[in-house]
Design a protein around this motif. Structure first.
Motif, PDB file in Angstrom:
ATOM      1  N   THR A 267      13.883   0.908  12.184  1.00  0.00           N
ATOM      2  CA  THR A 267      12.568   0.189  12.297  1.00  0.00           C
ATOM      3  C   THR A 267      12.404  -0.845  10.977  1.00  0.00           C
ATOM      4  OG1 THR A 267      11.610   2.115  12.867  1.00  0.00           O
ATOM      5  CG2 THR A 267      10.118   0.807  12.048  1.00  0.00           C
ATOM      6  N   ILE A 268      12.865  -0.395   9.742  1.00  0.00           N
ATOM      7  CA  ILE A 268      12.905  -1.182   8.569  1.00  0.00           C
ATOM      8  C   ILE A 268      13.540  -2.510   8.874  1.00  0.00           C
ATOM      9  CG2 ILE A 268      13.525  -1.303   6.149  1.00  0.00           C
ATOM     10  CD1 ILE A 268      11.128   0.301   6.855  1.00  0.00           C
ATOM     11  N   ALA A 269      14.847  -2.526   9.557  1.00  0.00           N
ATOM     12  CA  ALA A 269      15.852  -3.406   9.883  1.00  0.00           C
ATOM     13  C   ALA A 269      15.311  -4.513  10.710  1.00  0.00           C
ATOM     14  CB  ALA A 269      17.163  -2.978  10.264  1.00  0.00           C
ATOM     15  N   ALA A 270      14.317  -3.907  11.833  1.00  0.00           N
ATOM     16  CA  ALA A 270      13.908  -4.742  12.692  1.00  0.00           C
ATOM     17  C   ALA A 270      12.574  -5.778  12.177  1.00  0.00           C
ATOM     18  CB  ALA A 270      12.987  -4.019  14.127  1.00  0.00           C
ATOM     19  N   ILE A 271      12.269  -5.267  10.806  1.00  0.00           N
ATOM     20  CA  ILE A 271      11.197  -5.884  10.417  1.00  0.00           C
ATOM     21  C   ILE A 271      11.884  -6.937   9.285  1.00  0.00           C
ATOM     22  CG2 ILE A 271       9.166  -5.854   8.664  1.00  0.00           C
ATOM     23  CD1 ILE A 271       8.697  -3.317   9.848  1.00  0.00           C
ATOM     24  N   ASP A 272      12.828  -6.376   8.666  1.00  0.00           N
ATOM     25  CA  ASP A 272      13.663  -7.161   7.592  1.00  0.00           C
ATOM     26  C   ASP A 272      15.029  -7.263   8.007  1.00  0.00           C
ATOM     27  OD1 ASP A 272      14.650  -8.629   5.468  1.00  0.00           O
ATOM     28  OD2 ASP A 272      13.993  -7.388   3.797  1.00  0.00           O
ATOM     29  N   PRO A 273      15.498  -8.427   8.663  1.00  0.00           N
ATOM     30  CA  PRO A 273      17.062  -8.154   8.999  1.00  0.00           C
ATOM     31  C   PRO A 273      17.992  -8.081   8.030  1.00  0.00           C
ATOM     32  CG  PRO A 273      15.869  -9.867  10.285  1.00  0.00           C
ATOM     33  CD  PRO A 273      14.905  -9.399   9.174  1.00  0.00           C
ATOM     34  N   ALA A 274      17.482  -8.448   6.735  1.00  0.00           N
ATOM     35  CA  ALA A 274      18.474  -8.097   5.561  1.00  0.00           C
ATOM     36  C   ALA A 274      19.203  -6.611   5.655  1.00  0.00           C
ATOM     37  CB  ALA A 274      17.620  -8.499   4.359  1.00  0.00           C
ATOM     38  N   TRP A 275      18.412  -5.838   6.008  1.00  0.00           N
ATOM     39  CA  TRP A 275      19.169  -4.529   5.961  1.00  0.00           C
ATOM     40  C   TRP A 275      19.783  -3.901   7.037  1.00  0.00           C
ATOM     41  CZ3 TRP A 275      18.590  -1.756   1.723  1.00  0.00           C
ATOM     42  CH2 TRP A 275      17.381  -2.165   0.817  1.00  0.00           C
ATOM     43  N   LEU A 276      20.101  -4.985   8.159  1.00  0.00           N
ATOM     44  CA  LEU A 276      20.690  -4.635   9.459  1.00  0.00           C
ATOM     45  C   LEU A 276      22.079  -3.985   8.999  1.00  0.00           C
ATOM     46  CD1 LEU A 276      19.903  -7.407  12.053  1.00  0.00           C
ATOM     47  CD2 LEU A 276      19.530  -4.774  12.114  1.00  0.00           C
ATOM     48  N   PRO A 277      23.030  -4.544   8.162  1.00  0.00           N
ATOM     49  CA  PRO A 277      24.289  -4.143   7.755  1.00  0.00           C
ATOM     50  C   PRO A 277      24.171  -2.569   7.380  1.00  0.00           C
ATOM     51  CG  PRO A 277      24.225  -6.178   6.915  1.00  0.00           C
ATOM     52  CD  PRO A 277      22.610  -5.639   7.416  1.00  0.00           C
ATOM     53  N   TYR A 278      23.263  -2.057   7.098  1.00  0.00           N
ATOM     54  CA  TYR A 278      23.184  -0.933   6.281  1.00  0.00           C
ATOM     55  C   TYR A 278      22.701   0.277   7.263  1.00  0.00           C
ATOM     56  CZ  TYR A 278      23.856  -3.753   2.696  1.00  0.00           C
ATOM     57  OH  TYR A 278      24.333  -4.897   1.341  1.00  0.00           O
ATOM     58  N   VAL A 279      22.109  -0.091   8.559  1.00  0.00           N
ATOM     59  CA  VAL A 279      21.512   0.933   9.366  1.00  0.00           C
ATOM     60  C   VAL A 279      22.272   1.906   9.978  1.00  0.00           C
ATOM     61  CG1 VAL A 279      20.415   0.971  11.542  1.00  0.00           C
ATOM     62  CG2 VAL A 279      19.724  -1.075  10.364  1.00  0.00           C
ATOM     63  N   ASP A 280      23.452   1.519  10.271  1.00  0.00           N
ATOM     64  CA  ASP A 280      24.238   2.855  10.939  1.00  0.00           C
ATOM     65  C   ASP A 280      24.646   3.725   9.746  1.00  0.00           C
ATOM     66  OD1 ASP A 280      24.258   1.391  13.419  1.00  0.00           O
ATOM     67  OD2 ASP A 280      26.060   0.520  13.345  1.00  0.00           O
ATOM     68  N   GLY A 281      25.116   3.359   8.602  1.00  0.00           N
ATOM     69  CA  GLY A 281      25.285   4.399   7.766  1.00  0.00           C
ATOM     70  C   GLY A 281      24.222   5.036   7.310  1.00  0.00           C
ATOM     71  N   ALA A 282      22.976   4.394   6.999  1.00  0.00           N
ATOM     72  CA  ALA A 282      21.635   5.089   6.608  1.00  0.00           C
ATOM     73  C   ALA A 282      21.027   6.164   7.633  1.00  0.00           C
ATOM     74  CB  ALA A 282      20.756   3.861   6.193  1.00  0.00           C
ATOM     75  N   THR A 283      21.474   5.998   8.911  1.00  0.00           N
ATOM     76  CA  THR A 283      20.888   6.633   9.893  1.00  0.00           C
ATOM     77  C   THR A 283      21.916   7.734  10.037  1.00  0.00           C
ATOM     78  OG1 THR A 283      20.164   4.662  11.443  1.00  0.00           O
ATOM     79  CG2 THR A 283      20.513   6.944  12.678  1.00  0.00           C
ATOM     80  N   ALA A 284      23.061   7.769  10.060  1.00  0.00           N
ATOM     81  CA  ALA A 284      23.917   9.027   9.742  1.00  0.00           C
ATOM     82  C   ALA A 284      23.505   9.813   8.635  1.00  0.00           C
ATOM     83  CB  ALA A 284      25.505   8.599   9.895  1.00  0.00           C
ATOM     84  N   GLN A 285      23.407   9.100   7.541  1.00  0.00           N
ATOM     85  CA  GLN A 285      23.221   9.700   6.154  1.00  0.00           C
ATOM     86  C   GLN A 285      21.887  10.660   6.279  1.00  0.00           C
ATOM     87  OE1 GLN A 285      23.528   6.832   3.274  1.00  0.00           O
ATOM     88  NE2 GLN A 285      25.945   6.842   3.753  1.00  0.00           N
ATOM     89  N   VAL A 286      20.600   9.925   6.789  1.00  0.00           N
ATOM     90  CA  VAL A 286      19.554  10.683   6.839  1.00  0.00           C
ATOM     91  C   VAL A 286      19.425  11.740   7.982  1.00  0.00           C
ATOM     92  CG1 VAL A 286      17.081  10.354   7.618  1.00  0.00           C
ATOM     93  CG2 VAL A 286      18.319   8.442   6.173  1.00  0.00           C
ATOM     94  N   ALA A 287      20.253  11.745   9.051  1.00  0.00           N
ATOM     95  CA  ALA A 287      20.607  12.642   9.801  1.00  0.00           C
ATOM     96  C   ALA A 287      20.988  13.909   9.053  1.00  0.00           C
ATOM     97  CB  ALA A 287      21.492  12.277  11.100  1.00  0.00           C
ATOM     98  N   ALA A 288      21.982  13.635   8.488  1.00  0.00           N
ATOM     99  CA  ALA A 288      22.683  14.695   7.716  1.00  0.00           C
ATOM    100  C   ALA A 288      21.690  15.480   6.807  1.00  0.00           C
ATOM    101  CB  ALA A 288      23.932  14.221   6.949  1.00  0.00           C
TER     102      ALA A 288
END
Length: 337
Positions: A267-288
């Motif tokens: 959701t954050i990356a959709a607003i600020d594309p600068a965060w796109l490279p970190y979405v996959d890693g952040a999503t997995a880490q938050v899920a854990a």
């Protein structure tokens, strides 16, 4: 035999069903997808219905004079959780940049620590707390979603608080409170229902968690979960005790990462594309972190209650008498502690 097992495990009425839900979702997910009543009752899709019922039931036991105490307790927990999450995340971001520290991105840190698992909190407060603790969930609902994360990242101007969704989440509480205040016998009639719902809510929460999320998040996800619970919980507990003048048991119940926080990085990356490279890693880490904190919260809350007490399990007679809400001569609510 079943109840004996529940009583032997800290927060057993929730944690045992929760773990059964996790194992079922991880190894037998098709069971939860059978459809009809099975899916409606045991899958994570039933969580909102049961939480709505819990909100309604606890509303019947909440007196109008207790509303100021609800905002006080809930506000202390909400603000302290935001401060510690934003503080750690912004500090890491300023020093180490978007990449974060030790492979844990700034986005993952703020997304997980500023959000809390309302289902876990509500179930634990029903076991250990009082109606004011439970009703404080209406205030804590503000941190469910991306708003506080965006605020912490400096994107507050782009944030849009879903007011309708927030109102919809407290309507069952309000309706229950009205009926309970109109008829005390109705409140007494509804009271046993909340205890019955706890195991079902626990299972449905677990049914939304997959152990593979811990593996995907790696050691970074585990570390993030530990920081969210122990570092975040310690700070919230200090605020709860010093500012709220409470024993601190609720702080450990709120030191979790919300299940819907998993969707926050995208959701954050959709607003600020600068965060796109970190979405996959952040999503997995938050899920854990969601999995780790969902397991630790019942254990930590139970441990704290045994040491310092709670309304349902006081350390000594009259421990919480001074914290009861009384009506002063001006007919306004006043919480003495």
């Amino acid at each position: 035999m079943v109840m004996k097992a529940f009583k032997k495990v800290p927060g057993g009425t929730m944690i045992i069903p929760l773990m059964l839900g996790v194992l079922t979702n991880t190894f037998l997910p098709r069971f939860l997808e059978m459809g009809s009543f099975t899916t409606a009752l045991f899958s994570s899709s039933g969580q909102n219905t049961m939480l709505g019922m819990m909100f309604f039931i606890m509303g019947t036991s909440l007196q109008l004079k207790e509303i100021p105490a609800v905002f006080k307790r809930g506000g202390v927990l909400l603000i302290s959780k935001f401060i510690i999450g934003a503080g750690i995340g912004i500090a890491v971001g300023k020093i180490f940049g978007m990449e974060g520290l030790l492979g844990i991105s700034t986005l993952a840190i703020i997304s997980s620590i500023t959000n809390s698992n309302g289902s876990v909190y509500l179930s634990l407060m029903k076991v250990y707390g009082d109606p004011v603790d439970c009703a404080s969930m209406a205030v804590l609902g503000i941190n469910n979603g991306p708003f506080l994360t965006m605020l912490a990242l400096g994107a507050g101007g782009l944030a849009n608080i879903p007011v309708q969704s927030l109102m919809a989440s407290i309507v069952p509480l309000i309706i229950g409170m009205i009926l309970g205040n109109l008829d005390e016998s109705f409140a007494k009639f509804m009271e046993p229902g909340s205890n019955i719902l706890i195991p079902f809510i626990g299972f449905s929460v677990g049914a939304g968690i997959n152990l593979r999320a811990v593996a995907m998040g790696g050691i970074q996800g585990v570390v993030l979960g530990l920081v969210c619970f122990f570092v975040g919980g310690l700070f919230i507990m200090m605020c709860d005790r010093l500012i709220g003048k409470r024993p601190g048991y609720a702080s450990w119940a709120v030191a979790t990462a919300a299940g819907n926080a998993v969707a926050v990085p995208a959701t954050i990356a959709a607003i600020d594309p600068a965060w796109l490279p970190y979405v996959d890693g952040a999503t997995a880490q938050v899920a854990a972190a969601v999995v780790i904190t969902a397991v630790l919260a019942p254990i930590g809350t139970s441990y704290w209650v045994k040491r310092y007490g709670s309304p349902q399990f006081p350390k000594y007679p009259g421990q919480f008498d001074a914290a009861k809400v009384e009506i002063n001569h001006g007919n306004s609510a006043k919480e003495l502690a």
